[in-house]
Design a protein around this motif. Structure first.
Motif, PDB file in Angstrom:
ATOM      1  N   TRP A 178      12.001 -51.099 -49.726  1.00  0.00           N
ATOM      2  CA  TRP A 178      13.662 -50.854 -49.592  1.00  0.00           C
ATOM      3  C   TRP A 178      13.729 -49.734 -48.582  1.00  0.00           C
ATOM      4  CZ3 TRP A 178      16.340 -50.731 -55.076  1.00  0.00           C
ATOM      5  CH2 TRP A 178      16.292 -51.958 -55.493  1.00  0.00           C
ATOM      6  N   ASN A 179      14.949 -49.869 -48.014  1.00  0.00           N
ATOM      7  CA  ASN A 179      15.193 -48.778 -47.050  1.00  0.00           C
ATOM      8  C   ASN A 179      14.122 -48.480 -45.707  1.00  0.00           C
ATOM      9  OD1 ASN A 179      17.827 -48.189 -48.558  1.00  0.00           O
ATOM     10  ND2 ASN A 179      16.315 -47.187 -49.976  1.00  0.00           N
ATOM     11  N   ARG A 180      13.880 -49.503 -45.419  1.00  0.00           N
ATOM     12  CA  ARG A 180      12.776 -49.636 -44.259  1.00  0.00           C
ATOM     13  C   ARG A 180      13.407 -50.436 -43.063  1.00  0.00           C
ATOM     14  NH1 ARG A 180       6.600 -49.026 -46.554  1.00  0.00           N
ATOM     15  NH2 ARG A 180       7.034 -47.283 -48.022  1.00  0.00           N
ATOM     16  N   GLY A 181      14.443 -51.162 -43.247  1.00  0.00           N
ATOM     17  CA  GLY A 181      14.876 -52.187 -42.349  1.00  0.00           C
ATOM     18  C   GLY A 181      14.393 -53.444 -42.393  1.00  0.00           C
ATOM     19  N   TYR A 182      13.704 -53.728 -43.200  1.00  0.00           N
ATOM     20  CA  TYR A 182      13.199 -55.122 -43.357  1.00  0.00           C
ATOM     21  C   TYR A 182      14.151 -56.266 -43.741  1.00  0.00           C
ATOM     22  CZ  TYR A 182       8.457 -52.755 -43.363  1.00  0.00           C
ATOM     23  OH  TYR A 182       7.332 -52.150 -42.839  1.00  0.00           O
ATOM     24  N   GLY A 183      14.843 -55.759 -44.470  1.00  0.00           N
ATOM     25  CA  GLY A 183      16.146 -56.792 -45.073  1.00  0.00           C
ATOM     26  C   GLY A 183      16.993 -57.059 -43.806  1.00  0.00           C
ATOM     27  N   THR A 184      17.496 -56.278 -42.981  1.00  0.00           N
ATOM     28  CA  THR A 184      18.157 -56.073 -41.767  1.00  0.00           C
ATOM     29  C   THR A 184      17.331 -57.182 -40.809  1.00  0.00           C
ATOM     30  OG1 THR A 184      19.127 -53.966 -42.164  1.00  0.00           O
ATOM     31  CG2 THR A 184      19.301 -54.699 -39.867  1.00  0.00           C
ATOM     32  N   GLU A 185      16.266 -56.888 -40.582  1.00  0.00           N
ATOM     33  CA  GLU A 185      15.537 -57.584 -39.622  1.00  0.00           C
ATOM     34  C   GLU A 185      15.529 -59.426 -40.013  1.00  0.00           C
ATOM     35  OE1 GLU A 185      10.925 -57.823 -37.779  1.00  0.00           O
ATOM     36  OE2 GLU A 185      11.534 -55.816 -38.656  1.00  0.00           O
ATOM     37  N   ALA A 186      15.110 -59.425 -41.187  1.00  0.00           N
ATOM     38  CA  ALA A 186      15.301 -60.680 -41.899  1.00  0.00           C
ATOM     39  C   ALA A 186      16.557 -61.531 -41.976  1.00  0.00           C
ATOM     40  CB  ALA A 186      14.619 -60.697 -43.330  1.00  0.00           C
ATOM     41  N   LEU A 187      17.372 -60.838 -42.319  1.00  0.00           N
ATOM     42  CA  LEU A 187      18.890 -61.141 -42.157  1.00  0.00           C
ATOM     43  C   LEU A 187      19.366 -61.580 -40.595  1.00  0.00           C
ATOM     44  CD1 LEU A 187      21.700 -61.888 -43.655  1.00  0.00           C
ATOM     45  CD2 LEU A 187      22.215 -59.385 -43.267  1.00  0.00           C
ATOM     46  N   LYS A 188      18.919 -60.826 -39.588  1.00  0.00           N
ATOM     47  CA  LYS A 188      19.316 -60.997 -38.370  1.00  0.00           C
ATOM     48  C   LYS A 188      18.593 -62.448 -37.863  1.00  0.00           C
ATOM     49  CE  LYS A 188      20.144 -56.476 -36.535  1.00  0.00           C
ATOM     50  NZ  LYS A 188      19.569 -55.405 -35.682  1.00  0.00           N
ATOM     51  N   ALA A 189      17.324 -62.645 -38.406  1.00  0.00           N
ATOM     52  CA  ALA A 189      16.653 -63.784 -38.023  1.00  0.00           C
ATOM     53  C   ALA A 189      17.058 -64.972 -38.499  1.00  0.00           C
ATOM     54  CB  ALA A 189      15.094 -63.628 -38.445  1.00  0.00           C
ATOM     55  N   VAL A 190      17.415 -65.039 -39.875  1.00  0.00           N
ATOM     56  CA  VAL A 190      17.999 -66.123 -40.537  1.00  0.00           C
ATOM     57  C   VAL A 190      19.507 -66.505 -40.028  1.00  0.00           C
ATOM     58  CG1 VAL A 190      16.448 -66.052 -42.399  1.00  0.00           C
ATOM     59  CG2 VAL A 190      18.874 -65.094 -42.568  1.00  0.00           C
ATOM     60  N   VAL A 191      20.199 -65.482 -39.741  1.00  0.00           N
ATOM     61  CA  VAL A 191      21.597 -65.688 -39.167  1.00  0.00           C
ATOM     62  C   VAL A 191      21.433 -66.586 -37.762  1.00  0.00           C
ATOM     63  CG1 VAL A 191      23.699 -64.465 -38.221  1.00  0.00           C
ATOM     64  CG2 VAL A 191      22.922 -64.067 -40.355  1.00  0.00           C
ATOM     65  N   GLU A 192      20.502 -65.980 -37.174  1.00  0.00           N
ATOM     66  CA  GLU A 192      20.368 -66.544 -35.873  1.00  0.00           C
ATOM     67  C   GLU A 192      19.911 -67.761 -35.781  1.00  0.00           C
ATOM     68  OE1 GLU A 192      17.309 -66.114 -31.707  1.00  0.00           O
ATOM     69  OE2 GLU A 192      17.830 -64.427 -32.880  1.00  0.00           O
ATOM     70  N   PHE A 193      18.962 -68.134 -36.671  1.00  0.00           N
ATOM     71  CA  PHE A 193      18.382 -69.394 -37.015  1.00  0.00           C
ATOM     72  C   PHE A 193      19.662 -70.453 -37.567  1.00  0.00           C
ATOM     73  CE2 PHE A 193      17.077 -72.637 -40.048  1.00  0.00           C
ATOM     74  CZ  PHE A 193      15.998 -73.392 -39.485  1.00  0.00           C
ATOM     75  N   GLY A 194      20.533 -69.878 -38.370  1.00  0.00           N
ATOM     76  CA  GLY A 194      21.690 -70.793 -38.698  1.00  0.00           C
ATOM     77  C   GLY A 194      22.545 -71.099 -37.459  1.00  0.00           C
ATOM     78  N   PHE A 195      22.684 -70.150 -36.520  1.00  0.00           N
ATOM     79  CA  PHE A 195      23.597 -70.345 -35.466  1.00  0.00           C
ATOM     80  C   PHE A 195      22.996 -71.412 -34.376  1.00  0.00           C
ATOM     81  CE2 PHE A 195      25.891 -65.938 -35.795  1.00  0.00           C
ATOM     82  CZ  PHE A 195      26.821 -66.531 -36.783  1.00  0.00           C
ATOM     83  N   LYS A 196      21.715 -70.900 -34.207  1.00  0.00           N
ATOM     84  CA  LYS A 196      21.033 -71.790 -33.306  1.00  0.00           C
ATOM     85  C   LYS A 196      20.565 -73.155 -33.608  1.00  0.00           C
ATOM     86  CE  LYS A 196      18.836 -68.832 -30.015  1.00  0.00           C
ATOM     87  NZ  LYS A 196      17.435 -68.216 -29.507  1.00  0.00           N
ATOM     88  N   TYR A 197      19.951 -73.436 -34.721  1.00  0.00           N
ATOM     89  CA  TYR A 197      19.256 -74.804 -34.991  1.00  0.00           C
ATOM     90  C   TYR A 197      20.089 -75.304 -36.254  1.00  0.00           C
ATOM     91  CZ  TYR A 197      15.641 -72.451 -32.648  1.00  0.00           C
ATOM     92  OH  TYR A 197      14.959 -71.880 -31.872  1.00  0.00           O
ATOM     93  N   MET A 198      21.066 -74.626 -37.047  1.00  0.00           N
ATOM     94  CA  MET A 198      21.764 -75.472 -37.834  1.00  0.00           C
ATOM     95  C   MET A 198      23.140 -75.640 -37.432  1.00  0.00           C
ATOM     96  SD  MET A 198      19.979 -74.464 -41.402  1.00  0.00           S
ATOM     97  CE  MET A 198      20.678 -75.924 -42.226  1.00  0.00           C
ATOM     98  N   GLU A 199      23.420 -75.030 -36.373  1.00  0.00           N
ATOM     99  CA  GLU A 199      24.845 -75.099 -35.807  1.00  0.00           C
ATOM    100  C   GLU A 199      26.073 -74.271 -36.478  1.00  0.00           C
ATOM    101  OE1 GLU A 199      25.179 -78.990 -34.191  1.00  0.00           O
ATOM    102  OE2 GLU A 199      23.577 -78.923 -32.719  1.00  0.00           O
ATOM    103  N   TYR A 200      25.855 -73.307 -37.402  1.00  0.00           N
ATOM    104  CA  TYR A 200      26.899 -72.785 -38.233  1.00  0.00           C
ATOM    105  C   TYR A 200      27.247 -71.971 -37.209  1.00  0.00           C
ATOM    106  CZ  TYR A 200      25.715 -75.508 -42.255  1.00  0.00           C
ATOM    107  OH  TYR A 200      25.935 -76.521 -43.030  1.00  0.00           O
ATOM    108  N   THR A 201      28.821 -71.892 -36.981  1.00  0.00           N
ATOM    109  CA  THR A 201      29.362 -71.201 -35.901  1.00  0.00           C
ATOM    110  C   THR A 201      30.210 -70.060 -36.408  1.00  0.00           C
ATOM    111  OG1 THR A 201      30.818 -72.779 -35.459  1.00  0.00           O
ATOM    112  CG2 THR A 201      29.010 -72.998 -34.223  1.00  0.00           C
ATOM    113  N   GLN A 202      30.479 -70.185 -37.638  1.00  0.00           N
ATOM    114  CA  GLN A 202      31.550 -69.396 -38.305  1.00  0.00           C
ATOM    115  C   GLN A 202      30.987 -68.245 -39.098  1.00  0.00           C
ATOM    116  OE1 GLN A 202      34.989 -71.405 -39.883  1.00  0.00           O
ATOM    117  NE2 GLN A 202      35.134 -73.083 -38.258  1.00  0.00           N
TER     118      GLN A 202
END
Length: 124
Positions: free
Chosen positions: A95-119
């Motif tokens: 906890w509190n080392r930035g891993y959650g933030t890093e993982a969250l950014k990666a899956v949000v990018e995945f959702g936008f790029k590959y699954m085409e979730y835009t909102q």
């Protein structure tokens, strides 16, 4: 950090690192697992869904040590709004080392790029 599919051989680490820890599961829908068998059943269920096109579930692993420290997933896809939700759990020791933030950014990018979730992607 990298995101990868879980494997049945991850069961003990998943149990030890976050699913048996009340501090972690206090923020989850389900209570802490009391036995490795509970975790095995959960991992087995996850593995059975990996062939589904809308199943987005990853283990969070440290690159430098190959240590599995958590999980993250996208779920509740709503095609009428192009929205989904995200959930993640990290072992207390990370906890509190930035891993959650890093993982969250990666899956949000995945959702936008590959699954085409835009909102908005909501967080729980």
């Amino acid at each position: 950090m990298l995101l990868r599919k879980l494997e049945i051989t991850d069961t003990q680490n998943v149990f030890d690192h976050w699913l048996s820890d009340d501090r972690v599961t206090d923020n989850r829908v389900n209570a802490a697992h009391k036995s490795v068998a509970e975790t095995y059943d959960r991992i087995d269920k996850i593995l059975s869904k990996y062939n589904d096109l809308d199943f987005c579930y990853w283990g969070i692993e440290l690159k430098n040590s190959d240590e599995l420290i958590g999980e993250i997933d996208l779920y509740d896809f709503d095609s009428s709004t192009d929205n989904c939700q995200v959930s993640y759990s990290l072992g207390y020791n990370w906890w509190n080392r930035g891993y959650g933030t890093e993982a969250l950014k990666a899956v949000v990018e995945f959702g936008f790029k590959y699954m085409e979730y835009t909102q908005n992607i909501g967080s729980t």
